[in-house]
Write a protein that holds these residues in place. Structure first.
Motif, PDB file in Angstrom:
ATOM      1  N   PRO A  47     -15.157  -8.454   2.750  1.00 49.25           N
ATOM      2  CA  PRO A  47     -15.483  -7.029   2.894  1.00 49.25           C
ATOM      3  C   PRO A  47     -14.419  -6.161   2.259  1.00 49.25           C
ATOM      4  CG  PRO A  47     -14.640  -7.909   4.925  1.00 49.25           C
ATOM      5  CD  PRO A  47     -14.772  -9.064   3.996  1.00 49.25           C
ATOM      6  N   LEU A  48     -14.804  -4.887   1.919  1.00 49.01           N
ATOM      7  CA  LEU A  48     -13.869  -3.932   1.342  1.00 49.01           C
ATOM      8  C   LEU A  48     -12.737  -3.652   2.322  1.00 49.01           C
ATOM      9  CD1 LEU A  48     -16.345  -1.366  -0.218  1.00 49.01           C
ATOM     10  CD2 LEU A  48     -14.980  -3.042  -1.430  1.00 49.01           C
ATOM     11  N   LEU A  52      -9.483   0.215  -0.387  1.00 45.51           N
ATOM     12  CA  LEU A  52     -10.528   0.280  -1.409  1.00 45.51           C
ATOM     13  C   LEU A  52     -11.600   1.300  -1.010  1.00 45.51           C
ATOM     14  CD1 LEU A  52     -10.968  -3.508  -2.292  1.00 45.51           C
ATOM     15  CD2 LEU A  52      -9.887  -1.721  -3.674  1.00 45.51           C
ATOM     16  N   ILE A  53     -11.915   1.337   0.280  1.00 43.92           N
ATOM     17  CA  ILE A  53     -12.903   2.325   0.759  1.00 43.92           C
ATOM     18  C   ILE A  53     -12.366   3.737   0.514  1.00 43.92           C
ATOM     19  CG2 ILE A  53     -14.072   3.214   2.808  1.00 43.92           C
ATOM     20  CD1 ILE A  53     -14.047   0.348   3.889  1.00 43.92           C
ATOM     21  N   TYR A  80     -15.315   1.901   6.847  1.00 44.47           N
ATOM     22  CA  TYR A  80     -13.899   2.220   7.065  1.00 44.47           C
ATOM     23  C   TYR A  80     -13.506   2.006   8.525  1.00 44.47           C
ATOM     24  CZ  TYR A  80      -9.557   4.892   7.186  1.00 44.47           C
ATOM     25  OH  TYR A  80      -8.262   5.268   7.384  1.00 44.47           O
ATOM     26  N   TYR A  81     -14.310   2.572   9.434  1.00 43.81           N
ATOM     27  CA  TYR A  81     -13.952   2.446  10.850  1.00 43.81           C
ATOM     28  C   TYR A  81     -14.156   1.031  11.366  1.00 43.81           C
ATOM     29  CZ  TYR A  81     -13.277   7.464  11.157  1.00 43.81           C
ATOM     30  OH  TYR A  81     -12.801   8.719  10.993  1.00 43.81           O
ATOM     31  N   ARG A 107      -3.432   6.885   6.364  1.00 42.94           N
ATOM     32  CA  ARG A 107      -4.689   6.927   5.626  1.00 42.94           C
ATOM     33  C   ARG A 107      -5.786   7.628   6.420  1.00 42.94           C
ATOM     34  NH1 ARG A 107      -4.947   0.611   4.228  1.00 42.94           N
ATOM     35  NH2 ARG A 107      -4.193   0.614   6.358  1.00 42.94           N
ATOM     36  N   GLU A 108      -5.628   7.630   7.757  1.00 40.10           N
ATOM     37  CA  GLU A 108      -6.657   8.216   8.617  1.00 40.10           C
ATOM     38  C   GLU A 108      -6.859   9.704   8.297  1.00 40.10           C
ATOM     39  OE1 GLU A 108      -8.188   6.347  10.682  1.00 40.10           O
ATOM     40  OE2 GLU A 108      -9.416   7.772  11.768  1.00 40.10           O
TER      41      GLU A 108
END
Length: 608
Positions: A47-48, A52-53, A80-81, A107-108
């Protein structure tokens, strides 16, 4: 040349145009179906990452608002989450790592900032589109109002025709309006045009020319629509059909005689495509529901597996095959609904991860245990080798026997050491006992005397079978002879099994005869007892409960013995003897169960 109408274009024709030519606006409306569903994320082993997301979201944020896909933004947010949850879950086992993630991961904020920026850009774009649509609506209303005015001005035909053509051309260049107003404004426009045609009584030749031209264009659209029936991709066919309907709406009317027929042909083709389109999504939803049910059932089945009781390599291997079979079954299932597919996959992945983590922990623990067992058994081998030359027969024999018991109590070692260690230990023990046997050859005479004694005891036991003794007397005689047998020493090794087998067979027959007597007497006593109880159902139920409880206890004993029988090693002669005893006990328990079941049947017959 849409304004070239004949003076014979009367009010009835105008009404037909209004009803038929505006019909496509309402008739071909098809609910927009979520066609992006096929873009849902594919489950894979890579998975990403959140980074990357985040990079992809930056790229999306830089795109024009019209090009931004809301589905993609929602999918990126969901992934992402999900990645964040997985990272936090894995970080919980390492307090320091968890603190680092909590305190340093900025990043959040950037992720949320990008989402807000995209949201604002989309909102601004929608506002601009809505404003433009309102402006377009106002312009079109002005043109319709002007056409309505021109329809009443019959004095300046040439000037009016030119202006009407310009207004019609201008109407078509104006952009889209809000979909809720689209059908109504187009209907008003058509009515204004048709009224203009009727009022101006344009030359019939020009009107016929327009009708013929419009008919040709509509026939061409019908032909193109017919080809769409053969299109394999129904989504492509549906989209192309919408384009054809837009073109249809732009084409003027045809003659009244052909108007309904032409429209019905186009409408029927559209209905077939729309029906197939709707069926496609209904079938896909049905498949998704079936896949969701199958995946949910698979999750429940795997979650019901109990890993905590697995304690052997074979048990873990068997459970591993079960998990791998479940994973292969999962791969064969199609997608569930977009709402639940990722949730179900995360649920299934979670229980699989839990199993493999438990398996890794078991193998780690077993590795330490195998190493400890190897150390213990190696020490026993070394001690046995140090004792094999000893001539202290009694003391050394006791020690070696104790060591053999200790060997059995120690757990397994790695397979590559198991056979070598056992042969090493057995060789040392065999060497000592061979030496002991050589040194005790004088004991052979004693063994021969013991053999004669035991054979005589067997004959005495056989004589008891022919005597008519009461139970107590017979039982006392059997026990006396068994005591004398136990007091008699060893016999020659080659005769040991044979003479014991003969002795055991006679004793079993004697005890079986005693058992048969007891069972008959037992059955008679029980039958008398039940007769004495009579019709007292309360006592009968209590008696039945007592007998049933005893029967369950005997069944549990039988199950225990039968389980022990599976793990019993009968390769040695001593083992074979113990196996025979165990089988006899099992048979006696089975006989007891059969007797108890007969008692239950007797009670049940009284209760009916």
């Amino acid at each position: 040349m849409e304004l070239r109408e004949s003076s014979q274009f009367n009010a009835d024709e105008q009404r037909d145009v209004t009803l038929n030519e505006s019909a496509p606006t309402d008739a071909v409306k098809v609910e927009t179906v979520n066609e992006t569903h096929t873009d849902e994320p594919v489950e894979n082993d890579s998975p990403l990452t959140r980074q990357l997301i985040l990079e992809r979201l930056k790229t999306v944020a830089e795109m024009d608002a019209a090009e931004i896909s809301s589905d993609e933004v929602a999918r990126l947010k969901q992934q992402y989450y999900l990645r964040r949850s997985e990272e936090n879950a894995s970080a919980e086992v390492n307090t320091e790592e968890a603190f680092t993630i909590t305190s340093t991961d900025d990043r959040e904020e950037e992720f949320k900032s990008l989402l807000n920026a995209i949201k604002e850009k989309k909102a601004a774009y929608r506002s601009a589109v809505e404003a433009e649509q309102e402006h377009n609506l106002a312009l079109k209303k002005e043109i319709i109002a002007r056409l309505t005015e021109l329809s009443d001005d019959t004095d300046n035909v040439n000037r009016v025709i030119t202006e009407a053509r310009e207004l019609q051309a201008k109407f078509k260049t104006i952009g889209e309006v809000n979909p809720t107003n689209s059908s109504e404004i187009w209907k008003q426009y058509q009515e204004a045009c048709e009224r203009f045609y009727d009022q101006l009584k344009i030359n019939k030749e020009l009107r016929d020319y327009d009708f013929k031209k419009n008919l040709g264009e509509k026939e061409l659209l019908i032909s193109e629509a017919s080809k769409l029936l053969e299109e394999q991709d129904i989504i492509v066919a549906f989209r192309r059909l919408q384009v054809l309907h837009e073109k249809w709406r732009e084409i003027g009317p045809v003659t009244k005689e052909l108007r309904e027929d032409v429209w019905n042909r186009f409408k029927d083709i559209s209905a077939q495509i729309n029906k197939t389109y709707q069926q496609f999504f209904e079938e896909r939803k049905a498949r998704e529901r079936a896949n969701e049910e199958a995946k949910t059932a698979l999750c429940e089945r795997v979650e019901a597996l109990d890993f905590s009781t697995l304690s052997t390599y074979s048990a873990w291997d068997e459970m591993t095959r079960t998990i791998l079979d479940a994973q292969n079954e999962w791969k064969k299932l199609g997608f569930a609904s977009r709402k639940n597919n990722n949730i179900l996959f995360a649920r299934f992945r979670s229980i699989c991860d839990k199993f493999f983590a438990a398996k890794a922990e078991f193998f780690k623990t077993m590795k330490d245990a195998l190493a400890s067992n190897l150390e213990k058994k190696t020490a026993l081998c070394e001690e046995a080798e140090s004792l094999k030359e000893s001539t202290d027969w009694a003391k050394t024999t006791n020690r070696l026997v104790a060591m053999q018991k200790e060997w059995k109590s120690i757990g397994p070692v790695a397979k590559k050491y198991s056979e070598t260690l056992w042969r090493r230990f057995l060789a040392a023990c065999d060497y000592f006992f061979d030496q002991k046997k050589k040194s005790t050859s004088d004991a052979r005479k004693v063994e021969q005397d013991n053999l004669k004694t035991k054979k005589a005891l067997i004959e005495e036991l056989k004589e008891l079978e022919t005597k008519d003794l009461d139970r107590n007397e017979l039982l006392k005689s059997i026990r006396d002879l068994q005591a004398r047998w136990q007091q008699t020493g060893h016999v020659p090794f080659s005769e040991k099994d044979k003479v014991f087998k003969e002795y055991r067979a006679v004793v079993d027959r004697l005890y079986d005869s005693l058992g048969s007597r007891d069972k008959r007497k037992n059955a008679e006593n029980f039958s008398t007892k039940i007769d004495e109880i009579g019709d007292d159902t309360q006592r009968l139920y209590r008696e039945r409960e007592r007998v049933a409880r005893i029967c369950d206890q005997r069944r549990n004993e039988l199950s225990t013995y039968e389980n022990n029988l599976l793990f019993f090693n009968s390769k040695s002669k001593t083992g074979e003897s113990m196996l025979r005893d165990l089988n006899r006990k099992i048979q006696r328990i089975k006989d007891d169960i059969a007797e108890l079941e007969e008692k239950l049947k007797l009670i049940d017959s009284k209760l009916r």
